[in-house]
Design an enzyme around this catalytic site. Structure first.
Site, mmCIF file in Angstrom:
data_model
loop_
_atom_site.group_PDB
_atom_site.id
_atom_site.type_symbol
_atom_site.label_atom_id
_atom_site.label_comp_id
_atom_site.label_asym_id
_atom_site.label_seq_id
_atom_site.Cartn_x
_atom_site.Cartn_y
_atom_site.Cartn_z
ATOM 1 N N SER A 1 8.366 4.638 -0.246
ATOM 2 C CA SER A 1 7.275 3.909 -0.833
ATOM 3 C C SER A 1 7.070 3.968 -2.367
ATOM 4 O O SER A 1 6.956 3.442 -3.083
ATOM 5 C CB SER A 1 5.915 4.128 -0.015
ATOM 6 O OG SER A 1 4.957 3.295 -0.505
ATOM 7 N N THR B 1 1.004 -1.286 0.060
ATOM 8 C CA THR B 1 -0.085 -0.078 -0.014
ATOM 9 C C THR B 1 0.814 1.135 -0.142
ATOM 10 O O THR B 1 1.957 1.398 0.735
ATOM 11 C CB THR B 1 -1.076 -0.063 1.147
ATOM 12 O OG1 THR B 1 -1.874 1.042 1.071
ATOM 13 C CG2 THR B 1 -0.527 0.104 2.664
ATOM 14 N N GLU B 2 0.649 2.169 -1.156
ATOM 15 C CA GLU B 2 1.614 3.106 -1.082
ATOM 16 C C GLU B 2 1.637 3.981 -0.153
ATOM 17 O O GLU B 2 2.838 5.048 0.167
ATOM 18 C CB GLU B 2 1.000 4.093 -2.543
ATOM 19 C CG GLU B 2 -0.135 4.630 -2.378
ATOM 20 C CD GLU B 2 -1.475 3.760 -3.014
ATOM 21 O OE1 GLU B 2 -1.225 2.497 -2.879
ATOM 22 O OE2 GLU B 2 -2.009 4.463 -3.618
ATOM 23 N N ASN B 3 0.981 4.036 0.924
ATOM 24 C CA ASN B 3 0.941 4.916 2.041
ATOM 25 C C ASN B 3 2.123 4.255 3.018
ATOM 26 O O ASN B 3 2.119 4.562 4.374
ATOM 27 C CB ASN B 3 -0.175 5.201 2.731
ATOM 28 C CG ASN B 3 -1.052 4.162 3.228
ATOM 29 O OD1 ASN B 3 -1.081 3.160 2.166
ATOM 30 N ND2 ASN B 3 -1.410 4.024 4.482
#
Lengths: 246, 230, 246, 230
Positions: free
Chosen positions: C116, C74-76
């Site tokens: 990320s 998840t990009e966060n």
């Protein structure tokens, strides 16, 4: 003059004082390496983040008082470096930039090389102290390569340190063995960085590299006039400076 | 050198009108809500805010926008189900929006902290968000030149601080905090707890203290974490 | 076609298969969202690192078998994301890119946003699955902005995902509510990325975007001929494809 | 997906002649000595090596150079008191040297792993190491354009790995490992120990497993660490 930091000066760290709190001893002769290290140490503000180059600059750490709050950075990935390791403390995974085993102080941190050099390049170190072959009146630094055709060149982190720290101090003997000034109009050796040096600490005098020229803050065992005869660039005596006797 | 601020109000007291502020968080995770609300009480206005979003609900950044203190916002994702304060200000023409793809936003902030003058990124090439920007083909791929985003202040939320200013974070609340801490003249971190020097394992420090100027434990801190997570 | 990854394909992850191991059911009608998610899941290689976009793509995770070894990003700032959190598991500090509380699987890791997105941009994710407004025959993607003058634009991580992953899959209904194909010659909406989509999974067919044109790998409840009538670009039927009945 | 290699020889068996290899370490700290010595036994030649230095004493990278396997080295600091194998090869014209300032070396490797096409750095401006490179003034400061350094393989030394390939490091042996892991097609890490998934706190992972292809515990591993450091 110092290069522009990428991030403006940190208000939490007091500005480097323009003149020493206590006038330097202007005693009977040139300063020894250890006495010069003490002069540099006195100019490092409380709480500063500092990188000390290999060799003579390393001596500065011996003169930082325990309550100075100065944090030492080593570019191979550590803040909060302690003194050289001895005996059982020696750990091959814990070394400084000179590859000497060192120790870790409480509050230390480790990080990788890209982060470590981002920290330097981004202007987060208050001061780095480097040795030099030559410094020009514009603050150009030459300290990585003599230019000799048979020398194997090696630069390490010198260019990153010189351009990255907010203030780059140089420590060196003012004269070569042949008696030539290493503070020069224009560097003859290949450059490490352009207009990056803000101060030059030598055995004979402390020089401030300012936008309008080089200022002598103090001399050690030499008169300002005799110093001017040794150095082939125009010099100004700082107001309130206490030149030493010849 | 880090200072421990007695209150969130003291921590943000010198933020002037017109300041540019990096604000940590992704939605409310990692958002320094208490610092932002102290800023609302403090009265600074005409602010430029850099955050991934543009406020959620009524708290923190949303409250700052609702109070009319934000002149411009630089973010990747302003429009959310609960961004009504931003939506209203935007439609009223009361707030300027600079939209930046999320990864370019993070990298531009990193570049500011890392002393990188500009960088070529593939993200956004050929889209409206690259219009007017320099493009270059390198090794058969197209890139857009992006510039650093630096700020006067960074307001972030971390988890534990030590007295050297070292920080750890919690789970995905880490998000923008570590890069924002590097890119501001003054970085202010609200944390759950301050421990003595040496209280954080040097291997586990996420933000070294060199990047942190002030640390504060909000009086009202109601952390969601379990004690054993510290 | 996929954009060139910054780092060449990882030999530890098998290449995405060109055709499904098991031919898709070509049953009696268009696929539902859940059945389509199962088709996508079947095409994700064992051990792949995958980012599933918000909305329909999230359904894919329900169809990844426990022994798939697929790691969700998840990009966060997380790898090893688990299912949506429920009850006491809910922790406001542990959310996905859609800001939904999620869980952490053994072997997870957390990292900051710059790391990320470096991971995505550097070509380390094998696959990302995104929704779309339109996809062009060249693989251009439009999924962030309708271009409507009164819309508040929001892009999030869509552009980074689309250009960063080694393969970008799109999941969408083939037709708009008005019956227009969303697979088009040229996107009418503002682009998210250029030539970044490698496959388009729709309720009526799976399309492969190849350098020499668009290939239909399978159809669902529609003949290839009828599909060609709906889509305003030249289509080729893949060798060995099993078109569904109309 | 990470594979656990049975031996260091198996881990490096597919490295071909002519490969470009990122090699971790700063001096011997963090240098994957056992992997390099397996490479010496394996016989690949004509290699391009990227490392901060050019070998120390007789082990690891120095042994690879002594065996005549290295065609070119990209490094910041080749000349050391114990770099005699490099010195001899260099003076004999048997090895090519590309000298890169240490921070530019680290940042160029990071750029390769991060999908950055090129970046403007202040380091090296006005020096011989910037000759022939594009320069640009941005906001009153001068920068040099630098390109990514990527590789076929990365050989690094970490501390603990878990079965997902996540890595931790030890003290200043971390140095180049984390960035090199991101910039190679195949990353091979020698470690002291492999623990099950979940054996490393997700907050303390330094290199996420996505960057790691093979992990190996050298049979001869004699780690200097104390057990309580793990």
């Amino acid at each position: 003059m110092s290069t522009l930091p990428a991030v403006p000066a940190d208000p939490a760290v007091p500005a480097v004082p323009a003149a020493p709190a206590v006038p330097a001893s202007s005693g009977s002769g040139p300063l020894g390496r250890d006495a010069l290290a003490a002069v540099v140490a006195r100019d490092i503000p409380i709480g500063a983040y500092v990188n000390l180059g290999i060799g003579q600059p390393t001596l500065v750490s011996n003169h930082l008082p325990p309550d100075s709050g100065v944090t030492l950075h080593t570019e191979n990935g550590m803040l909060g470096m302690g003194p050289e390791a001895t005996g059982d403390e020696v750990d091959p995974d814990l070394i400084n930039a000179g590859k000497i085993p060192v120790t870790e102080l409480p509050g230390a941190s480790y990080f990788h090389h890209a982060d470590s050099f981002a920290m330097m390049r981004g202007g987060h170190l208050d001061i780095c102290v480097l040795g030099a072959y030559q410094v020009s009146q514009a603050g150009d630094l030459a300290n990585w390569h003599t230019g000799a055709p048979d020398a194997i060149p090696a630069v390490g982190g010198a260019m990153d340190l010189a351009t990255g720290a907010r203030d780059t101090f140089v420590m060196m003997n003012l004269l070569t063995r042949e008696g030539e000034s290493k503070l020069v109009e224009r560097c003859r050796y290949p450059l490490t960085g352009v207009a990056c040096v803000s101060r030059v600490y030598t055995d004979l005098a402390v020089f401030l590299i300012e936008p309008d020229g080089v200022v002598v803050r103090e001399t050690f065992g030499i008169s300002f006039e005799d110093l001017c005869d040794l150095v082939p660039i125009p010099l100004r005596l700082a107001e309130g400076a206490r030149p030493g006797s010849a | 050198m880090v200072a421990i601020s007695p209150t969130v109000e003291a921590a943000v007291a010198d933020i002037p009108d017109g300041a540019t502020i990096l604000v940590g968080g992704f939605g409310t995770a990692g958002q320094p809500v208490e610092l932002l609300e102290a800023l609302v009480r403090g009265g600074a206005s005409g602010l430029t805010i850099v955050n991934n979003n543009a406020g959620n609900g009524e708290v923190g950044l949303a409250a700052l926008i609702a109070a009319g203190r934000v002149r411009k916002i630089i973010c990747s994702f302003p429009r959310q189900h609960d961004s009504h304060h931003f939506d209203a200000a935007y439609r009223a023409g009361a707030i300027e929006l600079e939209l930046v793809p999320q990864g370019n936003l993070a990298e531009r902030i990193r570049a500011a902290g890392a002393g990188i003058g500009a960088f070529f990124t593939p993200t956004g090439y050929g889209t409206p968000l690259a219009e007017g920007k320099e493009v270059r083909e390198i090794d058969g791929r197209h890139y857009v030149l992006e510039l650093p985003i630096r700020a006067d202040f960074a307001l972030i939320k971390a988890h534990v601080a030590d007295e050297a200013g070292n920080l750890t974070y919690r789970k995905t609340a880490r998000n923008f905090g570590p890069v924002m801490a590097t890119a501001a003249t003054t970085t202010i971190a609200q944390v759950s707890q301050v421990v003595p020097r040496g209280g954080i394992d040097p291997e586990n420090v996420v933000t070294p203290g060199i990047f942190v100027d002030r640390v504060v434990v909000p009086a009202t801190a109601t952390e969601p974490h379990h004690e054993e997570d510290q």
